[in-house]
Design a protein around this motif. Structure first.
Motif, short mmCIF file in Angstrom:
data_model
loop_
_atom_site.label_atom_id
_atom_site.label_comp_id
_atom_site.label_asym_id
_atom_site.label_seq_id
_atom_site.Cartn_x
_atom_site.Cartn_y
_atom_site.Cartn_z
N ASP A 172 -32.80 -8.07 31.63
CA ASP A 172 -34.22 -7.79 31.09
C ASP A 172 -34.97 -8.83 32.36
O ASP A 172 -36.38 -9.05 31.60
CB ASP A 172 -33.79 -8.52 29.38
N GLY A 173 -34.90 -9.66 33.33
CA GLY A 173 -35.22 -10.30 33.67
C GLY A 173 -35.99 -9.19 34.35
O GLY A 173 -35.92 -8.72 35.08
N LEU A 174 -37.64 -10.06 34.68
CA LEU A 174 -38.65 -9.06 36.41
C LEU A 174 -38.88 -10.58 37.19
O LEU A 174 -38.81 -11.83 36.34
CB LEU A 174 -39.52 -8.84 35.12
N PRO A 175 -39.67 -10.04 38.17
CA PRO A 175 -40.84 -10.61 38.72
C PRO A 175 -41.96 -11.77 38.43
O PRO A 175 -42.06 -10.68 37.41
CB PRO A 175 -41.60 -9.70 39.04
N THR A 176 -42.07 -11.70 38.19
CA THR A 176 -43.21 -13.66 37.85
C THR A 176 -44.29 -12.71 38.02
O THR A 176 -44.42 -11.86 39.01
CB THR A 176 -43.36 -14.37 38.88
N GLY A 177 -44.56 -12.67 37.33
CA GLY A 177 -46.38 -11.79 37.11
C GLY A 177 -46.34 -10.35 36.49
O GLY A 177 -47.31 -10.03 35.79
N SER A 178 -45.03 -9.60 36.61
CA SER A 178 -45.18 -9.11 35.59
C SER A 178 -45.61 -9.32 34.25
O SER A 178 -45.34 -10.13 33.23
CB SER A 178 -42.83 -8.74 35.36
N PRO A 179 -46.76 -8.30 33.45
CA PRO A 179 -47.42 -7.96 32.35
C PRO A 179 -46.00 -8.40 31.21
O PRO A 179 -46.70 -8.93 29.92
CB PRO A 179 -47.77 -6.84 32.38
N GLN A 180 -45.68 -7.40 31.01
CA GLN A 180 -44.36 -7.73 30.03
C GLN A 180 -43.01 -8.57 30.40
O GLN A 180 -42.03 -7.92 29.69
CB GLN A 180 -43.64 -6.30 29.28
N ARG A 214 -40.51 -11.46 30.01
CA ARG A 214 -39.71 -11.26 28.27
C ARG A 214 -39.80 -13.07 28.88
O ARG A 214 -39.83 -13.35 29.77
CB ARG A 214 -37.64 -11.35 28.32
N ALA A 215 -40.41 -13.88 27.73
CA ALA A 215 -40.27 -15.02 28.29
C ALA A 215 -39.15 -15.55 26.52
O ALA A 215 -38.63 -15.02 25.59
CB ALA A 215 -41.54 -15.60 27.05
N LEU A 216 -38.45 -16.48 27.29
CA LEU A 216 -37.50 -17.70 26.12
C LEU A 216 -37.67 -19.01 26.45
O LEU A 216 -38.78 -19.28 26.87
CB LEU A 216 -36.30 -17.69 27.05
N GLN A 223 -36.80 -18.27 37.98
CA GLN A 223 -36.04 -18.31 39.63
C GLN A 223 -34.79 -16.99 38.64
O GLN A 223 -34.85 -16.00 38.79
CB GLN A 223 -35.05 -18.85 39.96
N ILE A 224 -34.58 -16.83 37.37
CA ILE A 224 -33.64 -15.60 37.16
C ILE A 224 -34.97 -14.04 36.44
O ILE A 224 -33.94 -13.69 35.96
CB ILE A 224 -32.69 -15.98 36.67
N GLY A 225 -35.85 -14.40 36.05
CA GLY A 225 -36.66 -13.56 35.71
C GLY A 225 -37.15 -13.99 34.50
O GLY A 225 -38.13 -13.00 33.37
N TYR A 226 -36.98 -14.80 33.85
CA TYR A 226 -38.22 -15.66 32.50
C TYR A 226 -38.75 -16.40 32.89
O TYR A 226 -39.03 -17.05 33.55
CB TYR A 226 -36.63 -15.10 31.91
N ASP A 227 -40.06 -15.61 31.67
CA ASP A 227 -40.73 -17.01 31.74
C ASP A 227 -40.82 -17.93 30.37
O ASP A 227 -39.40 -17.49 29.88
CB ASP A 227 -42.33 -16.31 31.19
N VAL A 228 -41.33 -19.28 30.49
CA VAL A 228 -40.18 -19.62 29.26
C VAL A 228 -41.75 -20.49 28.47
O VAL A 228 -42.31 -21.03 28.98
CB VAL A 228 -40.14 -21.28 30.59
N VAL A 229 -41.55 -20.70 27.53
CA VAL A 229 -41.90 -20.82 26.18
C VAL A 229 -41.02 -22.37 26.17
O VAL A 229 -40.44 -22.48 25.12
CB VAL A 229 -42.10 -20.48 25.28
N ASP A 230 -42.29 -23.88 25.94
CA ASP A 230 -41.62 -24.83 25.16
C ASP A 230 -41.99 -24.70 23.87
O ASP A 230 -43.18 -25.12 23.68
CB ASP A 230 -42.08 -26.09 26.06
N PHE A 250 -39.81 -10.78 23.41
CA PHE A 250 -40.98 -11.13 23.53
C PHE A 250 -42.38 -11.37 25.21
O PHE A 250 -40.98 -12.10 25.64
CB PHE A 250 -41.83 -12.02 21.85
N ASN A 251 -43.30 -11.37 24.92
CA ASN A 251 -43.33 -11.62 26.54
C ASN A 251 -44.49 -12.87 25.63
O ASN A 251 -43.38 -13.86 24.84
CB ASN A 251 -44.62 -11.22 27.10
N ARG A 252 -44.59 -14.04 27.18
CA ARG A 252 -45.19 -15.58 26.07
C ARG A 252 -45.87 -15.58 24.87
O ARG A 252 -45.41 -16.49 24.54
CB ARG A 252 -45.55 -16.45 27.57
#
Length: 87
Positions: free
Chosen positions: A16-24, A26-28, A47-54, A75-77
């Protein structure tokens, strides 16, 4: 201590990891009490392809436990932020 990887199935981590800036992208969610430790985890997830939500301090980790809206849903961010708030 930082709680991470609780809201994704093990089999999805690699696929499920995607490059930074990809619109969809996934956020963890993560939760922890130490800002520096959370930053290390957030950098790794990026680095492994996920946005982060604190999700906040470790006491808020329940927001992405089993049966919570954010648990194991790709989910996305923005969607992840809404799911954590809805818990």
């Amino acid at each position: 201590m930082v709680k991470a990887f609780n809201a994704i199935a093990a089999g999805d981590i690699e696929k499920d990891g995607l490059p930074t800036g990809s619109p969809q992208r996934r956020a963890l969610p993560i939760a922890g009490d130490e800002l520096e430790a959370k930053q290390v985890v957030a950098n790794f997830l990026d680095q492994i392809g996920y946005d982060v939500v604190d999700a906040g301090p470790l006491t808020e980790e329940w927001r992405f436990q089993k049966d919570a809206p954010a648990y194991c849903v790709p989910f996305n961010r923005g969607e992840m932020q809404a799911a954590l708030a809805a818990a």
